[in-house]
Design a protein around this motif. Structure first.
Motif, PDB file in Angstrom:
ATOM      1  N   ASN A  29       0.848  -1.197   0.000  1.00 55.70           N
ATOM      2  CA  ASN A  29       0.000   0.000   0.000  1.00 55.70           C
ATOM      3  C   ASN A  29       0.880   1.243   0.000  1.00 55.70           C
ATOM      4  O   ASN A  29       1.926   1.265   0.646  1.00 55.70           O
ATOM      5  CB  ASN A  29      -0.857   0.061   1.273  1.00 55.70           C
ATOM      6  CG  ASN A  29      -1.789  -1.108   1.428  1.00 55.70           C
ATOM      7  OD1 ASN A  29      -1.411  -2.131   1.978  1.00 55.70           O
ATOM      8  ND2 ASN A  29      -3.003  -0.966   0.954  1.00 55.70           N
ATOM      9  N   TYR A  30       0.436   2.287  -0.672  1.00 61.90           N
ATOM     10  CA  TYR A  30       1.125   3.577  -0.595  1.00 61.90           C
ATOM     11  C   TYR A  30       1.008   4.111   0.829  1.00 61.90           C
ATOM     12  O   TYR A  30      -0.054   3.980   1.451  1.00 61.90           O
ATOM     13  CB  TYR A  30       0.492   4.596  -1.561  1.00 61.90           C
ATOM     14  CG  TYR A  30       0.555   4.186  -3.009  1.00 61.90           C
ATOM     15  CD1 TYR A  30       1.755   4.217  -3.708  1.00 61.90           C
ATOM     16  CD2 TYR A  30      -0.590   3.766  -3.681  1.00 61.90           C
ATOM     17  CE1 TYR A  30       1.808   3.840  -5.049  1.00 61.90           C
ATOM     18  CE2 TYR A  30      -0.545   3.393  -5.013  1.00 61.90           C
ATOM     19  CZ  TYR A  30       0.652   3.425  -5.694  1.00 61.90           C
ATOM     20  OH  TYR A  30       0.701   3.056  -7.005  1.00 61.90           O
ATOM     21  N   CYS A  31       2.091   4.695   1.333  1.00 56.07           N
ATOM     22  CA  CYS A  31       2.096   5.159   2.718  1.00 56.07           C
ATOM     23  C   CYS A  31       3.079   6.318   2.872  1.00 56.07           C
ATOM     24  O   CYS A  31       3.755   6.697   1.907  1.00 56.07           O
ATOM     25  CB  CYS A  31       2.495   4.009   3.639  1.00 56.07           C
ATOM     26  SG  CYS A  31       4.159   3.410   3.314  1.00 56.07           S
ATOM     27  N   ASP A  35      -4.638   8.732   3.269  1.00 55.39           N
ATOM     28  CA  ASP A  35      -5.103   9.239   1.979  1.00 55.39           C
ATOM     29  C   ASP A  35      -4.143  10.262   1.368  1.00 55.39           C
ATOM     30  O   ASP A  35      -3.940  10.299   0.157  1.00 55.39           O
ATOM     31  CB  ASP A  35      -6.486   9.867   2.171  1.00 55.39           C
ATOM     32  CG  ASP A  35      -7.274   9.857   0.870  1.00 55.39           C
ATOM     33  OD1 ASP A  35      -7.108   8.889   0.097  1.00 55.39           O
ATOM     34  OD2 ASP A  35      -8.010  10.820   0.617  1.00 55.39           O
ATOM     35  N   ASN A  83      -1.685   8.828  -0.938  1.00 54.46           N
ATOM     36  CA  ASN A  83      -2.226   8.033  -2.038  1.00 54.46           C
ATOM     37  C   ASN A  83      -2.040   8.863  -3.314  1.00 54.46           C
ATOM     38  O   ASN A  83      -2.720   9.854  -3.509  1.00 54.46           O
ATOM     39  CB  ASN A  83      -3.710   7.766  -1.760  1.00 54.46           C
ATOM     40  CG  ASN A  83      -4.344   6.863  -2.785  1.00 54.46           C
ATOM     41  OD1 ASN A  83      -3.807   6.671  -3.878  1.00 54.46           O
ATOM     42  ND2 ASN A  83      -5.486   6.309  -2.449  1.00 54.46           N
ATOM     43  N   ASN A 103      -5.396   2.738  -0.965  1.00 49.19           N
ATOM     44  CA  ASN A 103      -3.958   2.982  -1.213  1.00 49.19           C
ATOM     45  C   ASN A 103      -3.237   1.764  -1.807  1.00 49.19           C
ATOM     46  O   ASN A 103      -2.030   1.606  -1.638  1.00 49.19           O
ATOM     47  CB  ASN A 103      -3.226   3.392   0.072  1.00 49.19           C
ATOM     48  CG  ASN A 103      -3.578   4.793   0.522  1.00 49.19           C
ATOM     49  OD1 ASN A 103      -4.705   5.239   0.369  1.00 49.19           O
ATOM     50  ND2 ASN A 103      -2.597   5.493   1.063  1.00 49.19           N
TER      51      ASN A 103
END
Lengths: 227, 80
Positions: free
Chosen positions: A164-166, A174, A177, A184
């Motif tokens: 996941n994007y973080c 968010d 993201n 994400n």
């Protein structure tokens, strides 16, 4: 360890991937999309780029090319298949991994470094990896991961979300993201976790003086897991 | 025989391009638009002469290539 990188008309990260795989010990072969037979491989990579000029939908034409039937058979028999960026788009079009990749939410091509958090380590790609958050590079126009509610439930229940994007501390919010992806999501597995599709490019992070070394960590770990 | 196909995004799928077109129309003074959804249109000239067979083939094309059924719907327009 033997690997194959498939070159489609319009692929442009195939040679970068070749460099990366060789640097970490793979004996790599480049395979043309119009070939029908896959060389004996421990890993098959669908590289990034703009196969067929992104006509119709990104990856849709490449997913029907001659070599893909062999790639699909290889994946269905448990072979390790990784799709990066356009390769991920090709994988979703074959149906090997669930979902689709839509146009980025804010309609801009995104080219920057991002942080991703490893969501699942019970697989050949991230097993034993000594890090939770990786810095990778993304460069795409259609990376906005989308799937139906039923598919989302299924991939969550089966732990098929890979990364996941973080933010740099691994917080999945968010604000970090980049493209509007559901939850994400930056990469997903098939149910059996031998197929991985992800938007970020680990092959662009293999040189400390040019970029970073998180890609090096990824490839070193991958080859060890495949041995 | 020419068969036309219209592909549209499903209701719940975000259409950022449609949204921007809507905003632009709004800026041009077309301010009574509720929503714009962008889609695709295909004209397929097939060698098939039987209407039903042609439609069935085009439907197969839609399912296998022209549309991605996760996000899109297709509509085949009857040949004239």
């Amino acid at each position: 360890m033997k690997s194959s990188v498939i070159t489609f008309p319009g692929s442009n990260c195939d040679r970068d991937m070749d460099v990366a795989l060789k640097k970490f010990g793979f004996k790599n072969k480049m395979v043309w999309h119009a070939d029908s037979e896959l060389p004996k491989s421990d890993l098959v990579v669908l590289p990034g780029g703009f196969s067929y000029g992104d006509y119709l939908r990104c990856g849709s034409m490449a997913s029907k090319s001659k070599i893909m039937q062999s790639v699909i058979n290889f994946a269905n028999s448990g072979g390790i298949v990784m799709g990066i960026c356009n390769g991920f788009q090709i994988l979703v079009e074959t149906g090997l991994v669930p979902g689709v990749l839509l146009r980025n939410k804010y309609l801009e091509f995104i080219c920057k470094n991002v942080f991703v958090k490893i969501k699942d380590k019970k697989n050949k790609y991230f097993k034993n990896v000594d890090k939770e958050v990786f810095e990778f590079h993304i460069a795409h126009n259609e990376g906005n991961y989308f799937c139906t509610n039923d598919q989302l439930k299924e991939i969550e229940d089966n732990n098929q979300i890979a990364i996941n994007y973080c933010d740099e501390n691994g917080k999945i919010v968010d604000q970090f993201n980049p493209n509007g992806s559901i939850k994400n999501i930056a990469g997903v597995f098939n149910k059996e976790k031998n197929v991985l599709g992800m938007m970020p490019h680990p092959e662009r992070m293999i040189d400390t003086s040019l970029s970073g070394e998180d890609g090096s960590l990824f490839f070193k770990n991958l080859i060890n897991n495949l041995k | 025989m020419k068969i036309s196909v219209i592909i549209t995004l499903k209701k719940d799928v975000l259409d950022p391009q449609g949204k921007v077109i809507h905003q632009t129309l709004d800026g041009m003074g077309f301010d009574n638009v509720n929503e714009v959804r962008q889609g695709k249109y295909f004209e397929i000239d097939t060698k098939e002469t039987d209407n039903d067979k042609a439609k069935a083939k085009v439907e197969e094309m839609c399912k296998k290539l022209l549309a991605n059924l996760v996000i899109e719907n297709y509509k085949i327009i009857d040949p004239k």
